[in-house]
Design an enzyme around this catalytic site. Structure first.
Site, PDB file in Angstrom:
ATOM      1  N   LYS A  93       0.836  -1.208   0.000  1.00 14.48           N
ATOM      2  CA  LYS A  93       0.000   0.000   0.000  1.00 14.48           C
ATOM      3  C   LYS A  93       0.873   1.260   0.000  1.00 14.48           C
ATOM      4  O   LYS A  93       0.637   2.183  -0.778  1.00 14.48           O
ATOM      5  CB  LYS A  93      -0.917  -0.049   1.239  1.00 14.48           C
ATOM      6  CG  LYS A  93      -1.881   1.106   1.366  1.00 14.48           C
ATOM      7  CD  LYS A  93      -3.096   0.719   2.188  1.00 14.48           C
ATOM      8  CE  LYS A  93      -2.825   0.644   3.679  1.00 14.48           C
ATOM      9  NZ  LYS A  93      -2.637   1.964   4.318  1.00 14.48           N
ATOM     10  N   GLY A 141      -5.276   7.715   5.426  1.00 10.17           N
ATOM     11  CA  GLY A 141      -4.409   8.670   6.126  1.00 10.17           C
ATOM     12  C   GLY A 141      -3.153   8.973   5.340  1.00 10.17           C
ATOM     13  O   GLY A 141      -2.667  10.118   5.319  1.00 10.17           O
ATOM     14  N   ARG A 190      -8.981  11.746  12.555  1.00 10.90           N
ATOM     15  CA  ARG A 190      -7.554  11.488  12.808  1.00 10.90           C
ATOM     16  C   ARG A 190      -6.753  12.788  12.907  1.00 10.90           C
ATOM     17  O   ARG A 190      -7.072  13.784  12.253  1.00 10.90           O
ATOM     18  CB  ARG A 190      -7.009  10.557  11.719  1.00 10.90           C
ATOM     19  CG  ARG A 190      -7.712   9.202  11.800  1.00 10.90           C
ATOM     20  CD  ARG A 190      -7.136   8.196  10.865  1.00 10.90           C
ATOM     21  NE  ARG A 190      -5.770   7.856  11.226  1.00 10.90           N
ATOM     22  CZ  ARG A 190      -4.998   7.084  10.487  1.00 10.90           C
ATOM     23  NH1 ARG A 190      -5.435   6.586   9.356  1.00 10.90           N
ATOM     24  NH2 ARG A 190      -3.769   6.808  10.886  1.00 10.90           N
ATOM     25  N   GLN A 240       4.583   8.899   7.663  1.00 12.44           N
ATOM     26  CA  GLN A 240       3.689   9.802   6.923  1.00 12.44           C
ATOM     27  C   GLN A 240       4.119  11.251   7.110  1.00 12.44           C
ATOM     28  O   GLN A 240       4.139  12.030   6.162  1.00 12.44           O
ATOM     29  CB  GLN A 240       2.245   9.614   7.398  1.00 12.44           C
ATOM     30  CG  GLN A 240       1.681   8.268   6.981  1.00 12.44           C
ATOM     31  CD  GLN A 240       0.268   8.030   7.450  1.00 12.44           C
ATOM     32  OE1 GLN A 240      -0.266   8.803   8.244  1.00 12.44           O
ATOM     33  NE2 GLN A 240      -0.348   6.965   6.975  1.00 12.44           N
ATOM     34  N   ASP A 243       1.779  -1.482  11.747  1.00 15.11           N
ATOM     35  CA  ASP A 243       0.465  -1.870  11.223  1.00 15.11           C
ATOM     36  C   ASP A 243       0.113  -3.321  11.543  1.00 15.11           C
ATOM     37  O   ASP A 243      -0.991  -3.784  11.239  1.00 15.11           O
ATOM     38  CB  ASP A 243       0.424  -1.669   9.706  1.00 15.11           C
ATOM     39  CG  ASP A 243       0.449  -0.192   9.336  1.00 15.11           C
ATOM     40  OD1 ASP A 243       0.042   0.638  10.171  1.00 15.11           O
ATOM     41  OD2 ASP A 243       0.884   0.130   8.222  1.00 15.11           O
TER      42      ASP A 243
HETATM   43  C1  S3P Z   1       2.399   4.695   6.364  1.00 11.24           C
HETATM   44  C2  S3P Z   1       2.937   5.001   7.578  1.00 11.24           C
HETATM   45  C3  S3P Z   1       2.383   4.524   8.858  1.00 11.24           C
HETATM   46  C4  S3P Z   1       1.422   3.358   8.646  1.00 11.24           C
HETATM   47  C5  S3P Z   1       0.472   3.587   7.524  1.00 11.24           C
HETATM   48  C6  S3P Z   1       1.222   3.819   6.222  1.00 11.24           C
HETATM   49  C7  S3P Z   1       3.022   5.235   5.147  1.00 11.24           C
HETATM   50  O1  S3P Z   1       1.677   5.577   9.477  1.00 11.24           O
HETATM   51  O2  S3P Z   1       0.697   3.112   9.837  1.00 11.24           O
HETATM   52  O3  S3P Z   1      -0.387   2.477   7.344  1.00 11.24           O
HETATM   53  O4  S3P Z   1       2.705   4.763   4.035  1.00 11.24           O
HETATM   54  O5  S3P Z   1       3.858   6.149   5.273  1.00 11.24           O
HETATM   55  P1  S3P Z   1       2.393   6.627  10.497  1.00 11.24           P
HETATM   56  O6  S3P Z   1       3.338   7.423   9.699  1.00 11.24           O
HETATM   57  O7  S3P Z   1       1.257   7.434  11.036  1.00 11.24           O
HETATM   58  O8  S3P Z   1       3.037   5.755  11.531  1.00 11.24           O
END
Ligand code: S3P
Length: 439
Positions: free
Chosen positions: A27, A100, A128, A174, A320
């Site tokens: 993803k 998110g 969120r 993220q 995750d």
């Molecule tokens: C992700 C980072 C993670 C993860 C999310 C995908 C990404 O979140 O939980 O499913 O693709 O950068 P956080 O950065 O909030 O930890």
């Protein structure tokens, strides 16, 4: 569609997990392939793209900003890049559904465009926290309105950004990625320092597409004003999706499953490390590299698990995977203790509370704490639990049924399609006795 809450799973006990399976594409990498491919010069050809709702939300957002994207067709997507300055104002708000990653990464990328844009999402995404991105972006000169720190994000165009040095207050890929994407448009250099390693797919893909980047220990530095070149991206299978079958095989006696071509980037393998500490029988083969990311086949054979104190340095590397790991803990002998994982409370649901509630309904002693959980391994009973519209909660309770005394009903499961289209079919092929009720 995400947001629907009328899909239920009923999963019957027993079953053994077997075979060779390929779970859908990663993803995180799928999102980034669209974002960077759209901003590149020339064409980017993606294979193995995740045709799940989250990655498709990113794809639709870029189409709405004038990028020609062909596909997806059996995981193949062709993106005709418009260059760093080529995005156009969308006609309407960008609805990012449950995602998110789309919202947080896009907030950085769009903060420096010359048009206004509003980012919205479903009920879960609308609850969120977004200050973690809007605060540092404001320091760079961005203007983004929120609803009390939550979506919708109203991004004002026409601002010139300047580079900053930023210490991330939490381990978040993220937020790191958001600031690196904003940094491509900022004057001067942007440096982001993380408190613990988090997934580095953005850094790898930027470099793979010719954008200069400096990685020095826990600090990544990017300079504004360079270009991206279109390329080929082969997206590996998502270790976060493979996790459900890894845990399923680890808890169900007689199981032996191989997950093919899974991304094993060192920032993502906490689940392997934690299951290994619990006594799982895991082996890797066919290790190779594709598009700058390491991949392997992962074989898991049943072996009795024991409860452990989960090392805190593994938390960001398995962030995750905890809902599924809690099921492993419920089936293990002895106590499993998780600390340092407060971030789980602000995922698609409060994953500490929601998992504790469901496990208790199933007769497992699971005590939530402020930053983790304590789970005593035991005997899983039957019962009806809530999925809370969180894909990973639904899939975790589904595999729990393998070791349950009776059937488990899981409500509110439609969002499984956000990350794992075809989960039910693949789970059946692997040996799970799962029924779907669509009302
Ligand atoms: C992700 C980072 C993670 C993860 C999310 C995908 C990404 O979140 O939980 O499913 O693709 O950068 P956080 O950065 O909030 O930890």
């Amino acid at each position: 569609m995400s947001g629907e809450n009328n899909k239920k799973f009923i999963v019957h006990p027993g079953g053994v997990i077997q075979g060779e399976l390929r779970v859908p594409g990663d993803k995180s990498i799928s999102h980034r392939s669209i974002m960077l491919g759209a901003l590149a010069e020339g064409t980017t050809e993606v294979t193995g793209f995740l045709e799940g709702e989250d990655a498709l939300a990113t794809l639709s957002a870029f189409r709405a900003m004038g990028v020609e994207i062909i596909g997806p067709d059996k995981g193949k997507v062709t993106i005709h890049g418009v260059g760093m300055q080529g995005l156009k104002a969308p006609q309407a708000e960008l609805d990012l559904g449950n995602s998110g990653t789309s919202m947080r990464l896009l907030s950085g990328l769009l903060a420096a465009q010359d048009f206004d844009v509003t980012l919205t999402g479903d009920k879960s995404l609308s609850a969120r926290p977004m200050k973690r991105v809007t605060d540092p972006l404001a320091l760079m000169g961005a203007e983004i309105g929120t609803s009390d720190g939550k979506p919708p994000l109203k991004i004002q165009g026409g601002n010139k950004l300047k580079g900053i040095d930023y210490d991330l207050p939490m381990a978040s890929a993220q937020v790191k990625s958001c600031l690196l994407l904003a940094g491509m448009y900022a004057e001067g250099k942007t440096s982001v320092t993380e408190p613990a390693p988090t997934r580095d797919h953005t850094e790898r893909m930027l470099q793979g597409m010719g954008y200069p980047l400096d990685v020095n220990g826990s600090t990544v530095t990017i300079e504004g004003g360079h270009k991206l070149e279109g390329c080929r991206i082969d997206v590996p299978a998502d270790i976060s999706s493979a996790t459900f079958f890894m845990v399923a095989a680890a808890i169900a006696p007689g199981s032996d499953v191989t997950l093919k071509h899974v991304g094993i980037n060192s920032t993502r393998i906490g689940v392997i490390n934690i299951l290994d500490l619990m006594g799982a029988d895991i082996s890797l083969s066919n290790e190779t590299e594709t598009g700058g990311e390491p991949v392997a086949d992962i074989r898991v054979r049943y072996a009795p698990l024991r409860g452990i104190q989960i090392p805190e340095d593994q938390v960001p590397l398995a962030i995750d995977e905890f809902p599924a790991l809690f099921i492993a803990a419920a089936c293990a002998e002895g106590r499993t203790v998780l600390t340092g994982a407060e971030e789980l409370r602000v995922k698609e649901s409060d994953r500490i509370q929601v998992m504790a509630d469901g496990l208790q309904i199933l007769g497992i002693d699971a005590e939530p704490t402020a930053d983790g959980i304590v789970i005593e391994g035991g005997v899983i009973g039957s019962g009806e639990v809530e999925g809370h519209g969180d894909h990973r909660i639904a899939m975790s309770f589904a595999i729990a049924a393998l070791q349950a005394g009776g059937s488990i009903q899981i409500n509110d499961c439609a969002n499984v399609a956000t990350s794992f289209p075809g989960f039910v079919e693949l789970a059946r092929e692997a040996g799970l006795n799962i029924e779907v009720i669509d009302e």
